[in-house]
Design an enzyme around this catalytic site. Structure first.
Site, short mmCIF file in Angstrom:
data_model
loop_
_atom_site.label_atom_id
_atom_site.label_comp_id
_atom_site.label_asym_id
_atom_site.label_seq_id
_atom_site.Cartn_x
_atom_site.Cartn_y
_atom_site.Cartn_z
N SER A 137 0.83 -1.20 0.00
CA SER A 137 0.00 0.00 0.00
C SER A 137 0.87 1.26 0.00
O SER A 137 1.61 1.50 -0.95
CB SER A 137 -0.96 -0.04 1.19
OG SER A 137 -1.95 0.94 1.09
N ASP A 189 -9.62 -4.54 -5.06
CA ASP A 189 -8.93 -3.47 -4.33
C ASP A 189 -9.15 -2.15 -5.05
O ASP A 189 -9.02 -2.07 -6.28
CB ASP A 189 -7.43 -3.79 -4.27
CG ASP A 189 -6.62 -2.79 -3.46
OD1 ASP A 189 -7.19 -1.81 -2.94
OD2 ASP A 189 -5.40 -2.99 -3.36
N HIS A 229 -8.25 -4.68 -0.66
CA HIS A 229 -7.02 -4.01 -0.23
C HIS A 229 -6.56 -4.58 1.12
O HIS A 229 -7.36 -4.82 2.02
CB HIS A 229 -7.28 -2.51 -0.08
CG HIS A 229 -6.04 -1.72 0.20
ND1 HIS A 229 -5.07 -1.51 -0.74
CD2 HIS A 229 -5.59 -1.11 1.33
CE1 HIS A 229 -4.08 -0.81 -0.23
NE2 HIS A 229 -4.38 -0.54 1.03
#
Length: 217
Positions: A57, A154, A184
């Site tokens: 991320s 995601d 995610h």
């Protein structure tokens, strides 16, 4: 789990966080630690070229940005970059990134992303700054091989995919793997697909690190 999958020593960077320390403080910290590791590979019993970057991320964003910062420097080439559902596009228009609309609210919402980006940017317009939004860099050539892991559900899927395509178009050895149905953060949440994804990371990274050791780079 990254150490287990790859057999590598993992150095985790406790970089400064926004909003108290907006961009580029965290990126500067990650670059500093990467340069420190490159200068001390013997301490870890590895060749200078056996250093890779990786992150999930926001960590994927920082890894991509550090790889660009170190391109062409004298510290030694990086072996690879493992970008796990990275954020690469900043707060750019969502028109070309439909996953932001399709999966809004599944783990990560548009409202939350806006809060995070405002804190990280310090309220500045950084969408054109490739250090903050690597997808918009003019030139991605000469970067280390990249593995881009994506979740099929995601919100960041499409910007990660777009970055993988841009890397490949620039001549960077790139592998993109998307895990259907995964939201995610599925690696951190240890969803069933996480085990397969970690195996993929290990199977991809181990040969690159071994090749760097053989070359003595």
């Amino acid at each position: 789990e990254l150490a287990h999958a790859t057999g590598a020593t993992v150095v985790s960077v406790e970089y400064r966080l926004a909003p108290e320390h907006p961009y580029p403080a965290g990126l500067d910290d990650c670059e500093t630690v990467t340069r420190w590791a490159l200068a001390r590979t013997l301490r870890f019993g590895v060749a200078p070229g056996q250093v890779a970057l990786g992150g999930e991320s926001a960590g994927g964003n920082l890894s991509a940005a550090v790889a660009r910062r170190l391109r062409g420097t004298t510290e030694g080439p990086l072996a690879a970059q493992a970008l796990l559902f990275p954020g690469t596009a900043g707060r750019a228009d969502d028109a070309d990134l439909p996953s932001r609309r399709y999966f809004d609210g599944i783990v990560l919402s548009d409202k939350a992303r806006d809060v995070f980006w405002t804190a990280y940017s310090g309220g500045r317009d950084l969408d054109g700054d490739p250090g903050a939004a690597p997808l918009w860099a003019d030139d991605l050539s000469g970067l280390p091989p990249a593995l881009v892991i994506l979740g099929g559900c995601d919100v960041l899927r499409d910007e990660g995919r777009a970055y993988a395509h841009r890397l490949a178009d620039a001549g960077v050895l790139t592998k993109e793997v998307c895990y259907a149905g995964q939201p995610h953060g599925f690696l951190n949440q240890d969803f069933p697909a996480a085990a397969e994804a970690w195996q993929e990371v290990g199977a991809w990274l181990r040969p690159l690190l071994a090749a760097a050791a053989r070359s003595g780079a």
